[in-house]
Design a protein around this motif. Structure first.
Motif, PDB file in Angstrom:
ATOM      1  N   GLU A 128       0.577  -1.456   0.174  1.00  0.00           N
ATOM      2  CA  GLU A 128      -0.179  -0.432  -0.016  1.00  0.00           C
ATOM      3  C   GLU A 128       0.882   1.322  -0.010  1.00  0.00           C
ATOM      4  O   GLU A 128       0.120   2.385  -0.117  1.00  0.00           O
ATOM      5  CB  GLU A 128      -1.137   0.082   1.346  1.00  0.00           C
ATOM      6  N   MET A 129       2.209   1.602   0.339  1.00  0.00           N
ATOM      7  CA  MET A 129       2.842   2.524   0.325  1.00  0.00           C
ATOM      8  C   MET A 129       4.492   2.089  -0.800  1.00  0.00           C
ATOM      9  O   MET A 129       4.552   3.602  -1.295  1.00  0.00           O
ATOM     10  CB  MET A 129       3.512   2.326   1.341  1.00  0.00           C
ATOM     11  N   PHE A 130       4.458   0.943  -1.050  1.00  0.00           N
ATOM     12  CA  PHE A 130       4.902   1.201  -1.666  1.00  0.00           C
ATOM     13  C   PHE A 130       5.145   0.724  -3.227  1.00  0.00           C
ATOM     14  O   PHE A 130       4.308  -0.782  -3.238  1.00  0.00           O
ATOM     15  CB  PHE A 130       6.714  -0.069  -1.403  1.00  0.00           C
ATOM     16  N   CYS A 131       5.848   0.521  -4.807  1.00  0.00           N
ATOM     17  CA  CYS A 131       5.068  -0.366  -5.605  1.00  0.00           C
ATOM     18  C   CYS A 131       6.909  -0.873  -6.421  1.00  0.00           C
ATOM     19  O   CYS A 131       7.915   0.150  -5.827  1.00  0.00           O
ATOM     20  CB  CYS A 131       4.746  -0.107  -6.634  1.00  0.00           C
ATOM     21  N   LYS A 132       6.887  -1.647  -6.592  1.00  0.00           N
ATOM     22  CA  LYS A 132       8.438  -2.008  -7.167  1.00  0.00           C
ATOM     23  C   LYS A 132       7.953  -2.162  -9.201  1.00  0.00           C
ATOM     24  O   LYS A 132       7.179  -2.786  -9.434  1.00  0.00           O
ATOM     25  CB  LYS A 132       8.920  -3.644  -7.124  1.00  0.00           C
ATOM     26  N   SER A 133       8.782  -0.708  -9.836  1.00  0.00           N
ATOM     27  CA  SER A 133       8.265  -1.316 -11.432  1.00  0.00           C
ATOM     28  C   SER A 133      10.066  -0.841 -12.017  1.00  0.00           C
ATOM     29  O   SER A 133      10.417   0.225 -11.267  1.00  0.00           O
ATOM     30  CB  SER A 133       7.220  -0.216 -11.683  1.00  0.00           C
ATOM     31  N   GLU A 134       9.856  -1.519 -13.290  1.00  0.00           N
ATOM     32  CA  GLU A 134      10.917  -0.917 -14.194  1.00  0.00           C
ATOM     33  C   GLU A 134      12.378  -0.769 -13.039  1.00  0.00           C
ATOM     34  O   GLU A 134      13.150  -0.324 -13.691  1.00  0.00           O
ATOM     35  CB  GLU A 134      10.751   0.073 -14.496  1.00  0.00           C
ATOM     36  N   GLY A 135      12.911  -1.996 -12.341  1.00  0.00           N
ATOM     37  CA  GLY A 135      13.609  -2.398 -11.070  1.00  0.00           C
ATOM     38  C   GLY A 135      13.615  -1.148 -10.137  1.00  0.00           C
ATOM     39  O   GLY A 135      15.234  -0.870  -9.853  1.00  0.00           O
ATOM     40  N   ARG A 136      12.891  -0.208 -10.038  1.00  0.00           N
ATOM     41  CA  ARG A 136      12.487   0.921  -9.134  1.00  0.00           C
ATOM     42  C   ARG A 136      11.663   0.524  -7.957  1.00  0.00           C
ATOM     43  O   ARG A 136      10.698   0.167  -8.398  1.00  0.00           O
ATOM     44  CB  ARG A 136      13.060   1.958  -9.951  1.00  0.00           C
ATOM     45  N   ILE A 137      12.037   0.959  -7.345  1.00  0.00           N
ATOM     46  CA  ILE A 137      10.814   1.094  -5.371  1.00  0.00           C
ATOM     47  C   ILE A 137      10.734   3.037  -6.102  1.00  0.00           C
ATOM     48  O   ILE A 137      10.983   3.573  -5.716  1.00  0.00           O
ATOM     49  CB  ILE A 137      11.982   0.632  -3.987  1.00  0.00           C
ATOM     50  N   ARG A 138       9.448   3.263  -5.863  1.00  0.00           N
ATOM     51  CA  ARG A 138       8.292   3.579  -5.928  1.00  0.00           C
ATOM     52  C   ARG A 138       7.725   4.247  -4.790  1.00  0.00           C
ATOM     53  O   ARG A 138       7.138   3.453  -4.267  1.00  0.00           O
ATOM     54  CB  ARG A 138       7.941   4.117  -7.028  1.00  0.00           C
ATOM     55  N   LEU A 139       7.486   5.324  -4.880  1.00  0.00           N
ATOM     56  CA  LEU A 139       6.216   5.423  -3.406  1.00  0.00           C
ATOM     57  C   LEU A 139       4.877   5.587  -3.928  1.00  0.00           C
ATOM     58  O   LEU A 139       5.119   6.765  -4.605  1.00  0.00           O
ATOM     59  CB  LEU A 139       7.069   6.759  -2.727  1.00  0.00           C
ATOM     60  N   LEU A 140       4.275   4.874  -3.265  1.00  0.00           N
ATOM     61  CA  LEU A 140       2.547   5.335  -3.319  1.00  0.00           C
ATOM     62  C   LEU A 140       2.190   6.509  -2.701  1.00  0.00           C
ATOM     63  O   LEU A 140       0.883   6.947  -3.231  1.00  0.00           O
ATOM     64  CB  LEU A 140       2.371   3.646  -3.484  1.00  0.00           C
ATOM     65  N   ILE A 141       2.568   6.939  -1.476  1.00  0.00           N
ATOM     66  CA  ILE A 141       1.781   8.091  -0.683  1.00  0.00           C
ATOM     67  C   ILE A 141       2.486   8.906  -0.688  1.00  0.00           C
ATOM     68  O   ILE A 141       3.216   9.365  -1.246  1.00  0.00           O
ATOM     69  CB  ILE A 141       2.042   7.557   0.785  1.00  0.00           C
TER      70      ILE A 141
END
Length: 68
Positions: free
Chosen positions: A55-68
């Protein structure tokens, strides 16, 4: 600061997501979180936190991204 908070702070100030290796390096270099035994955080610890909080983080294209 808790490890989750250190990850959020690092991602919020990075401007576009980070590779897990870079995220670990940033947390350790800036002293944002230390383990109870005083050792720097590991890649496995950061990855485990990221994967346990979809719910806070996603992993896409080899990177960790913040969702909040």
């Amino acid at each position: 600061m808790k490890l989750e908070e250190a990850i959020v702070y690092s991602l919020a100030t990075s401007g576009g997501g980070l590779k897990v290796e870079w995220l670990v390096d940033k947390i350790n270099r800036e002293g944002l979180h230390r383990r109870k035994d005083g050792q720097p955080v590991t890649l496995a610890q950061v990855y485990a936190v990221v994967m346990s909080h979809p719910e806070m983080f996603c992993k896409s294209e080899g990177r960790i991204r913040l969702l909040i």
